[in-house]
Design an enzyme around this catalytic site. Structure first.
Site, PDB file in Angstrom:
ATOM      1  CG  ASP A   1      -1.725   1.162   1.487  1.00  0.00           C
ATOM      2  OD1 ASP A   1      -1.468   2.212   0.858  1.00  0.00           O
ATOM      3  OD2 ASP A   1      -2.651   1.072   2.295  1.00  0.00           O
ATOM      4  CB  ILE A   2       1.655   3.881  -2.509  1.00  0.00           C
ATOM      5  CG1 ILE A   2       2.905   4.725  -2.797  1.00  0.00           C
ATOM      6  CG2 ILE A   2       0.372   4.719  -2.504  1.00  0.00           C
ATOM      7  CD1 ILE A   2       3.058   5.135  -4.230  1.00  0.00           C
TER       8      ILE A   2
ATOM      9  CG  ASN B   1      -7.981  14.010 -10.880  1.00  0.00           C
ATOM     10  OD1 ASN B   1      -8.126  13.222 -11.796  1.00  0.00           O
ATOM     11  ND2 ASN B   1      -8.439  13.781  -9.653  1.00  0.00           N
TER      12      ASN B   1
ATOM     13  N   GLY C   1      -9.009   5.423  -6.362  1.00  0.00           N
ATOM     14  CA  GLY C   1      -7.799   4.610  -6.291  1.00  0.00           C
ATOM     15  C   GLY C   1      -6.686   5.234  -5.480  1.00  0.00           C
TER      16      GLY C   1
ATOM     17  CG  ASP D   1      -6.025  11.730  -6.355  1.00  0.00           C
ATOM     18  OD1 ASP D   1      -5.113  12.284  -5.724  1.00  0.00           O
ATOM     19  OD2 ASP D   1      -6.928  12.355  -6.946  1.00  0.00           O
TER      20      ASP D   1
ATOM     21  CB  THR E   1      -1.744   1.289 -14.879  1.00  0.00           C
ATOM     22  OG1 THR E   1      -1.401   1.204 -13.500  1.00  0.00           O
ATOM     23  CG2 THR E   1      -0.522   1.608 -15.715  1.00  0.00           C
TER      24      THR E   1
END
Length: 192
Positions: free
Chosen positions: A9-10, A23, A31, A33, A119
């Site tokens: 998980d980033i 954006n 997701g 963001d 992606t």
């Protein structure tokens, strides 16, 4: 090894900076963001973006504090929307990686974690996105020192990462990934 592909998980990465798939305008997407905004402090980060950054075109990147994340910084790469591949998407995606790495270098950041930019909700084909990420990261590392992680999350991205690096490091288990995908995308996600 200065470049690793990991499954994680980033928002949990223990790096100086993480990269967000942003954006072009000050709005939070789905997701990655959404996950980063929620972990960093949704209202604080959105207010910062609105007041200090504003509109940023696709292919560009900008820096914000990490707020409540372990990472000190978030580098927001304004991800290109995939429109079939003939609208300059590849150059914009490459630019996201190059500009994010340049911002990290200019700010003396020694470790950074990238998602597989564009992606997810932006629709870029995962295999091509993985190739572009690896190309740009390797090109940067030919002339620079930095610990760079490419963080994969879903099953398809993980399998692509394993093709490049057979010893892909797995930090989270399958159930956690499925739970987070369902939470972030609002749909039950099955990894095969």
């Amino acid at each position: 090894m200065p470049f690793k592909i990991v499954r994680n998980d980033i928002t949990k990465m223990n790096t100086e900076a993480i990269v967000n798939t942003a954006n072009d305008h000050a709005a939070v997407g789905t997701g990655c963001d959404s996950a980063i905004y929620n972990a960093a402090g949704y209202e604080e980060l959105l207010k910062y973006r609105k007041e200090k950054i504003g509109f940023v075109p696709e292919g560009e990147a900008f820096l914000t504090p990490g707020f409540h994340l372990q990472a000190n910084y978030i580098i927001h790469a304004v991800s290109p929307l995939y429109r079939g591949g003939d609208q300059g998407e590849e150059e914009k995606l490459r630019s996201c990686y190059r500009k994010s790495l340049q911002i990290a270098k200019e700010n003396h950041i020694k470790s950074i974690a990238f998602p597989l930019i564009s992606t997810g909700g932006f629709g870029y084909p995962k295999e091509e996105g993985m190739r572009i990420a690896a190309d740009e990261i390797h090109a940067f590392l030919l002339e620079n020192e930095m610990l760079i992680y490419l963080v994969v999350f879903d099953g398809q991205s993980t399998r692509l990462g394993e093709k490049l690096y057979s010893d892909l490091e797995t930090y989270i288990d399958r159930n956690y990934v499925e739970e987070k995908q369902a939470e972030e995308y609002g749909l039950p996600c099955i990894i095969s």
